[in-house]
Design an enzyme around this catalytic site. Structure first.
Site, PDB file in Angstrom:
ATOM      1  N   ASP A 227       0.825  -1.070   0.022  1.00 16.44           N
ATOM      2  CA  ASP A 227      -0.044  -0.074  -0.017  1.00 16.44           C
ATOM      3  C   ASP A 227       0.870   1.155   0.039  1.00 16.44           C
ATOM      4  OD1 ASP A 227      -2.826   1.104   0.292  1.00 16.44           O
ATOM      5  OD2 ASP A 227      -2.136   1.992   2.213  1.00 16.44           O
ATOM      6  N   GLU A 281      14.762 -15.333   0.647  1.00 20.96           N
ATOM      7  CA  GLU A 281      14.948 -16.454   1.693  1.00 20.96           C
ATOM      8  C   GLU A 281      14.014 -17.579   1.326  1.00 20.96           C
ATOM      9  OE1 GLU A 281      14.799 -14.548   5.322  1.00 20.96           O
ATOM     10  OE2 GLU A 281      16.557 -13.221   4.763  1.00 20.96           O
TER      11      GLU A 281
HETATM   12  O1  ISL Z   1      -8.056   6.609  -3.373  1.00 23.71           O
HETATM   13  C1  ISL Z   1      -7.522   7.420  -3.322  1.00 23.71           C
HETATM   14  C2  ISL Z   1      -8.115   8.827  -2.957  1.00 23.71           C
HETATM   15  O2  ISL Z   1      -9.174   9.078  -2.464  1.00 23.71           O
HETATM   16  C3  ISL Z   1      -6.070   7.419  -3.382  1.00 23.71           C
HETATM   17  O3  ISL Z   1      -5.493   8.366  -3.490  1.00 23.71           O
HETATM   18  C4  ISL Z   1      -5.555   6.262  -2.489  1.00 23.71           C
HETATM   19  O4  ISL Z   1      -5.745   6.863  -1.295  1.00 23.71           O
HETATM   20  C5  ISL Z   1      -4.160   6.047  -2.847  1.00 23.71           C
HETATM   21  O5  ISL Z   1      -3.937   5.344  -3.998  1.00 23.71           O
HETATM   22  C6  ISL Z   1      -3.425   5.222  -1.471  1.00 23.71           C
HETATM   23  O6  ISL Z   1      -4.351   3.988  -1.540  1.00 23.71           O
HETATM   24  C7  ISL Z   1      -4.255   3.134  -0.675  1.00 23.71           C
HETATM   25  O7  ISL Z   1      -3.892   3.456   0.429  1.00 23.71           O
HETATM   26  C8  ISL Z   1      -4.942   4.305   1.358  1.00 23.71           C
HETATM   27  C9  ISL Z   1      -6.369   3.562   1.454  1.00 23.71           C
HETATM   28  O8  ISL Z   1      -7.361   4.318   1.877  1.00 23.71           O
HETATM   29  C10 ISL Z   1      -6.830   3.133  -0.228  1.00 23.71           C
HETATM   30  O9  ISL Z   1      -7.895   2.204  -0.022  1.00 23.71           O
HETATM   31  C11 ISL Z   1      -5.481   2.029  -0.479  1.00 23.71           C
HETATM   32  O10 ISL Z   1      -5.619   1.564  -1.650  1.00 23.71           O
HETATM   33  C12 ISL Z   1      -4.503   4.534   2.817  1.00 23.71           C
HETATM   34  O11 ISL Z   1      -3.951   3.553   3.089  1.00 23.71           O
END
Ligand code: ISL
Length: 568
Positions: A227, A281
């Site tokens: 993420d 690993e």
């Molecule tokens: O969905 C977005 C804006 O509303 C994107 O910018 C998104 O937040 C970004 O791609 C990161 O996404 C990931 O991390 C976030 C989470 O809310 C998303 O669901 C996840 O895919 C925070 O952990």
């Protein structure tokens, strides 16, 4: 078409295999994203769970995918639907137990499906013991140094340390109150205030994540979707963002690192080189896939250099409108950028953060930030029929491309975005942090329909659903599409079967000349693909049509339709 439910044993995953360089499974796999809250709910509490997923896995093996990626199911207060983790090595009780995870993994592997889990390293939950310890330990402590605490500006530190904005709207800093009641420093949260960012300059954080990786690798996962993989490192000194026309949201998220000091900092790659070693690993081709919203594509490709991650999402492809010239360019650029670093390209059209692609393609103003959502008051509402026709044509084009493809649960049913959700049921922090100005992502997260006549359309047996399902889901339910020629489900099944039979995932793209500019025509191995992206019907060449995304008019390809052919 008869429905074949037997799973050939040859597909079973061999975990002690030694990989052949260049032929690793992930190079050509089709990976299906499960959003656990909304896939299948065995407990009947209205929120999906791991036991529900396990029961429904045969449907995915039958669909023909190679792997599942599960969005977070770890312990979490669920302030951002599980992307706010309070224990990385346990299952949240709403989703089940670690034993339920083991059962899911075993069943998936029996069915020949790999299992990828979601790792959230940029931030944890503010209820994680590490953050609670940091609050309790006080200024200057080792515990505080695990997060991004800074003194505020202004006479009494009453102003945030810089002008950074949360991706979900509002300020990216929250001020704490010390144990003695005095106002303290501020902590950084690029997302919600319940998601404090880690300090990745601290070796302690590196060690914790190595251990988390090993915990899940030991438990037999086949890889991780990482993420916010572009966000971990922040620019030294945390300088202000140079103001731009649009702050926050997708436009900001994909900006270049020169503009946004918390995205795509060069040091972030050191983290993935380290993790690459951890995965090495383990036997069995384990993979790391970056969720890195960076543009242009050459920058995204930096995440998949040979000693880093194996894959990165291709968000440039996801954001490309249904226009022939732009589609040809993004395909060329993707293949060039990723093969330039030795990784196959990936392709994706939908996920849990964006408006479902049939609805995006049904908008007259396609190109609006796909993450902003659509709701009752949005002026430009999708044309469902047009959107589904284009969505199916777009999927048929995507699944013909070499490399790895990602599908998001429900797209194989042709589900549209759910627009008519009342404000009070919406849970996305984006909606609440923008006072309802941005609808956000709930519309693509509604529990999916399995059986048209069952309670909650077969999502569970109690009829409860954490987001209400619209009545129109009855028309999209899996049971009314199964075995029905021309249904979206059968289109996906046929495309995946042909993709495997003709080994398209390991193929290459040659553009086919001789069509109008608004036709995308390519050859991948034995398959010729013709997508009519224009406004007029197209005469098809001689040859066998093996797949069509919509009804054909004799040997004429209607607009917004894609065919796969065996030509000469
Ligand atoms: O969905 C977005 C804006 O509303 C994107 O910018 C998104 O937040 C970004 O791609 C990161 O996404 C990931 O991390 C976030 C989470 O809310 C998303 O669901 C996840 O895919 C925070 O952990």
């Amino acid at each position: 078409m008869p429905h074949d439910t037997t799973i050939p044993s040859a597909r079973a995953v061999e975990h002690d295999e030694t990989s052949t360089p260049g032929a690793e499974w992930w190079r050509s796999a089709v990976i299906y994203q499960i959003y656990p809250r909304s896939f299948a709910d065995a407990s009947g509490d209205g929120i999906g769970d791991l036991a529900g997923i396990t029961e429904r896995l045969p449907a995915l093996a039958d669909l023909g995918v190679d792997a599942v990626w599960l969005s977070p199911f770890f312990r979490s207060p669920q302030r951002d639907a599980g992307y706010d983790v309070s224990d990385y090595c346990d299952v949240d009780p709403i989703f089940g137990t670690l034993d339920d995870f083991d059962a899911l993994r075993d069943r998936a592997h029996e069915l020949g499906l790999r299992v990828i889990v979601d790792l959230v390293p940029n931030h944890c939950s503010s209820e994680h013991p590490w953050f609670q310890q940091a609050l309790a330990a006080g200024p200057g402590s080792a515990e505080r140094d695990r997060f991004m605490f800074r003194e505020g500006k202004g006479e009494n530190g009453e102003l945030p340390p810089n002008n950074w904005q949360s991706v979900f709207g509002g300020n990216a800093w929250t001020r704490i109150t010390e144990a003695d009641g005095t106002p303290g420093p501020w902590y950084l949260h690029i997302f919600d205030s319940s998601q404090p960012d880690f300090n990745w300059k601290n070796p302690w954080v590196w060690e914790q994540f190595r251990q988390i990786l090993r915990f899940w690798l030991d438990r037999g996962v086949d890889g991780f979707r990482v993420d916010v993989a572009h966000g971990l490192m922040k620019k030294e000194g945390l300088p202000d963002i140079v103001e731009k026309a649009e702050a926050g949201g997708l436009a900001d998220a994909i900006s270049s690192p020169d503009d946004v000091p918390y995205w795509a900092q060069p040091e972030v790659h050191e983290v993935y080189r380290d993790w690459h070693q951890v995965l090495a690993e383990y036997s069995g081709d384990r993979v790391l896939c970056a969720e890195a919203w960076v543009e242009p594509l050459e920058k995204a490709a930096l995440w998949v250099r040979p000693d880093e991650m194996h894959q990165a999402f291709n968000f440039s492809y996801l954001g490309t409108p249904w226009e022939a010239e732009r589609l040809r360019s993004v395909i060329d650029e993707s293949i060039a950028a990723f093969t330039g670093v030795g990784a196959p390209s990936t392709w994706v059209l939908s996920n849990h953060d964006v408006v479902r692609h049939p609805s995006r393609y049904g908008l007259s103003t396609y190109g609006a930030a796909p993450a902003s959502g659509i709701g009752p008051k949005t002026e430009d509402k999708p044309d469902d029929e047009l959107g589904l026709r284009r969505g199916r044509a777009a999927t048929a084009l995507m699944l013909s491309l070499p490399g790895r493809a990602y599908l998001y649960q429900g797209e194989e049913l042709g589900l549209p975005e759910v627009i008519e959700l009342d404000d009070h049921v919406r849970e996305d922090p984006t909606f609440h942090r923008t006072n309802g100005e941005v609808y956000g992502r709930d519309g693509c997260r509604v529990p999916i329909p399995w059986e048209s006549a069952a309670p909650a359309f077969g999502f569970n047996t109690s009829g409860d659903s954490w987001l209400p399902q619209p009545p129109l889901f009855a028309h999209y339910a899996r049971d009314v599409q199964q075995g029905v020629p021309g249904s979206t489900l059968e289109l996906y099944r046929a495309a995946l079967r042909l993709r495997a039979e003709h080994d398209l995932g390991m193929g290459s793209v040659q553009w086919v000349e001789g069509f109008d500019a608004d036709v995308v025509a390519l050859r991948n191995g034995s398959i010729t693909v013709i997508a009519n992206v224009g406004a007029a019907p197209v005469e098809l060449p001689a040859g066998d049509i093996v797949l069509a995304s919509g009804a054909l008019d004799g040997r004429t390809l209607p607009v917004d339709t894609t065919v796969w052919m065996l030509v000469g």
